[in-house]
Design a protein around this motif. Sequence first.
Motif, mmCIF file in Angstrom:
data_model
loop_
_atom_site.group_PDB
_atom_site.id
_atom_site.type_symbol
_atom_site.label_atom_id
_atom_site.label_comp_id
_atom_site.label_asym_id
_atom_site.label_seq_id
_atom_site.Cartn_x
_atom_site.Cartn_y
_atom_site.Cartn_z
ATOM 1 N N ARG A 399 0.851 -1.187 0.000
ATOM 2 C CA ARG A 399 0.000 0.000 0.000
ATOM 3 C C ARG A 399 0.888 1.238 0.000
ATOM 4 O O ARG A 399 1.812 1.352 0.812
ATOM 5 N N LEU A 400 0.592 2.156 -0.905
ATOM 6 C CA LEU A 400 1.428 3.344 -1.096
ATOM 7 C C LEU A 400 0.616 4.597 -0.835
ATOM 8 O O LEU A 400 -0.593 4.657 -1.119
ATOM 9 N N LEU A 401 1.287 5.616 -0.305
ATOM 10 C CA LEU A 401 0.695 6.941 -0.157
ATOM 11 C C LEU A 401 1.473 7.900 -1.049
ATOM 12 O O LEU A 401 2.706 7.999 -0.945
ATOM 13 N N LEU A 402 0.754 8.607 -1.925
ATOM 14 C CA LEU A 402 1.398 9.452 -2.924
ATOM 15 C C LEU A 402 0.849 10.871 -2.846
ATOM 16 O O LEU A 402 -0.365 11.072 -2.693
ATOM 17 N N SER A 416 3.340 6.775 10.092
ATOM 18 C CA SER A 416 2.390 6.604 11.197
ATOM 19 C C SER A 416 0.976 6.686 10.632
ATOM 20 O O SER A 416 0.736 7.238 9.560
ATOM 21 N N GLU A 417 0.023 6.128 11.368
ATOM 22 C CA GLU A 417 -1.357 6.126 10.908
ATOM 23 C C GLU A 417 -1.930 7.531 10.781
ATOM 24 O O GLU A 417 -2.878 7.758 10.022
ATOM 25 N N GLU A 418 -1.366 8.469 11.528
ATOM 26 C CA GLU A 418 -1.914 9.828 11.536
ATOM 27 C C GLU A 418 -1.505 10.624 10.295
ATOM 28 O O GLU A 418 -2.128 11.640 9.981
ATOM 29 N N GLN A 419 -0.462 10.188 9.594
ATOM 30 C CA GLN A 419 0.038 11.008 8.483
ATOM 31 C C GLN A 419 -0.831 10.809 7.251
ATOM 32 O O GLN A 419 -0.858 9.736 6.640
ATOM 33 N N THR A 420 -1.551 11.845 6.889
ATOM 34 C CA THR A 420 -2.414 11.813 5.706
ATOM 35 C C THR A 420 -2.118 12.953 4.745
ATOM 36 O O THR A 420 -2.732 13.028 3.681
ATOM 37 N N ALA A 421 -1.227 13.870 5.147
ATOM 38 C CA ALA A 421 -0.922 15.034 4.306
ATOM 39 C C ALA A 421 0.534 15.005 3.860
ATOM 40 O O ALA A 421 1.404 14.468 4.553
ATOM 41 N N CYS A 422 0.811 15.589 2.710
ATOM 42 C CA CYS A 422 2.167 15.661 2.189
ATOM 43 C C CYS A 422 3.008 16.571 3.079
ATOM 44 O O CYS A 422 2.608 17.703 3.360
ATOM 45 N N PRO A 423 4.176 16.098 3.536
ATOM 46 C CA PRO A 423 5.001 16.939 4.404
ATOM 47 C C PRO A 423 5.601 18.134 3.678
ATOM 48 O O PRO A 423 6.114 19.051 4.327
ATOM 49 N N THR A 424 5.534 18.164 2.356
ATOM 50 C CA THR A 424 6.103 19.274 1.586
ATOM 51 C C THR A 424 5.071 20.342 1.263
ATOM 52 O O THR A 424 5.260 21.523 1.551
ATOM 53 N N CYS A 425 3.932 19.925 0.659
ATOM 54 C CA CYS A 425 2.942 20.913 0.208
ATOM 55 C C CYS A 425 1.657 20.899 1.034
ATOM 56 O O CYS A 425 0.794 21.771 0.859
#
Length: 606
Positions: A399-402, A416-425
């Motif tokens: 499973r990938l997050l893009l 982590s399960e909490e990360q749903t947003a891009c750390p850059t934008c």
Amino acid sequence: MITRSQIYSQGHYGETFTFDEKEVPRAYSSKEPLSVKLSVEAASLETFRVRLDGALSKLIWLHMALLTAVTVEQCVWPRPPVPRACAYTSRVGSCARLAVSVGGGRAPRCLPQAVHRVCRAFLTASVNPASPLLGPGPAMEGLLRRWRLPALSARQRGSRLRHGAPGRAKRLLLSQLFQPLNLQGEAAGEGKTGEPTCRSQRLMLQAGLIHPSSPGCYSYMPPTVRAMEKLIKVMDEEMQAVGGQKLNMPSLSSAELWRASGRWDRMGPELFRLVDRHGKGYCLGPTHEEAVTELVAAQSNLSYRQLPLRLYQVSRKFRDEPKPRFGLLRSREFYMKDMYTFDASGEAARHTYGLLCAAYHSLFDRLGLPVVKVQAATGTIGGTVSHEFQLPAEVGEDRLLLCPEGHFAANVETLSEEQTACPTCGGKLSQTRGIEVGHTFYLGTKYSSVSNAVFCSPDNKPQLAEMGCYGLGVTRILAASVEVLSTEDSIRWPSLIAPYQLCFIAPKRGSKEEKEGAVLLEQMYDDLAEALPHLAGDSVLDDRTQLTIGKRLKDANRLGYPYVIIAGKRVCEDPPVFEVWNQNTGEVLFLTKEGTIELLSKAQVP
């Protein structure tokens, strides 16, 4: 005398033979001396290109090949093409070029002597050079007997060759391919009862590309081996472009090495383990970090001047999968390209890491595969930095997050399960599934410290090498390509690695186009091989003329030939028009021979 070292060191060899009046019968008398010029050039370790210039060149090429124990692979003639009546058929021309392979590692040491000998033989055999058919006269027959070479009978000289004349590419007939279950449509796509399947597994089984031998183990049929060899050739080009040196290490690896690195226990039951008759433990290597590090450590005089060292291999790997599935996507025995790098510093090792990642991108771009580089866990291999090269696919196990803007990509196991947003934008990450087709690791000194793989630094002190390892799943890339590019009932390959580029379909037996169309299609096959030599070995002639053209076209579509050339109803027009299918675009064109050759000149093979 030609020697192999001469050709390699000088790049070529040349010699001219001139025959005086004593060697030339009256029938050949001329004001100008008869001469033949021989040129030899090294094309590879076992192949040499030979060029003969002079009026006698076409008369001697076959006998020269016979006398020098070389095999004629390809011969290019100036137009018009040579008639195909018999093995002695020829026309007098200005030059002939031959590619010859030397069997058993022998160099063509006797080429000059053979050329001189055969020229004299033809000159003294009273053969008329102006005749379009050059059958051997009595003197030549005797000469052949003394040389223990077979002479053709009158019937053989007049017979039509099934696979083409000397200098023509031998036609590969579909009926002769070893491809079990080929085109039968009865292959079991589900494998064992209850075993999950996927598109690539079903299509490759149906097409006879793979054959299951035991759970997770497959026999690769000849077309699959061709595709794999092409893929490996592309990999070789990319690896050698960044300084890679190819080697081969044993599949058996000592248990002592794995215990020293800690992986003997860490790998768990996925490691195939065995004990020899002396009680010594081994494993079948899934990777070769321990083995290659020991190899480099054994070089006690390794200097910093020899770094970076980038060693790679393509070999079978083994992993005792608890539940092998999806055909070649997850099997117990597979092929992998694995590179191991040794650098003088961490900075240099990170530079190497960047180079290899760029090489992987280049490889997948050439294959036309939309691979994504994602952050990954280091797992049992270890190290401090790791990236996977993932091919998005529904059947993928990861499973990938893009990031939709391309700023970030990661395997979910690293987040982590909490990360749903891009750390850059800050954009919302989208989730997809992917098939892992490549993996890179920056190892640091994890393995070099265990095996004491050191080099001599500029200040003459021993220093541990900084390492990295880089894997590509060869057989997994093949299956993943079929999985992603194919339709539900038809295989589609990356054009560069398709087993065969072309399929020729002749008219149906008994049709009004049969007689003329078959001849024109065979001529097209031969002319295309002459005009585009790189495609000469990449063409298949579907000789199952008892089937309709439609049935054979459907089969060709299922097997994934990038191009199909059909001798249909318009083949009897003046000029003949062929039906050309571009399977990857779905485009159908009606082209003359010249138009077809122009279209196929764009086809690429490694």
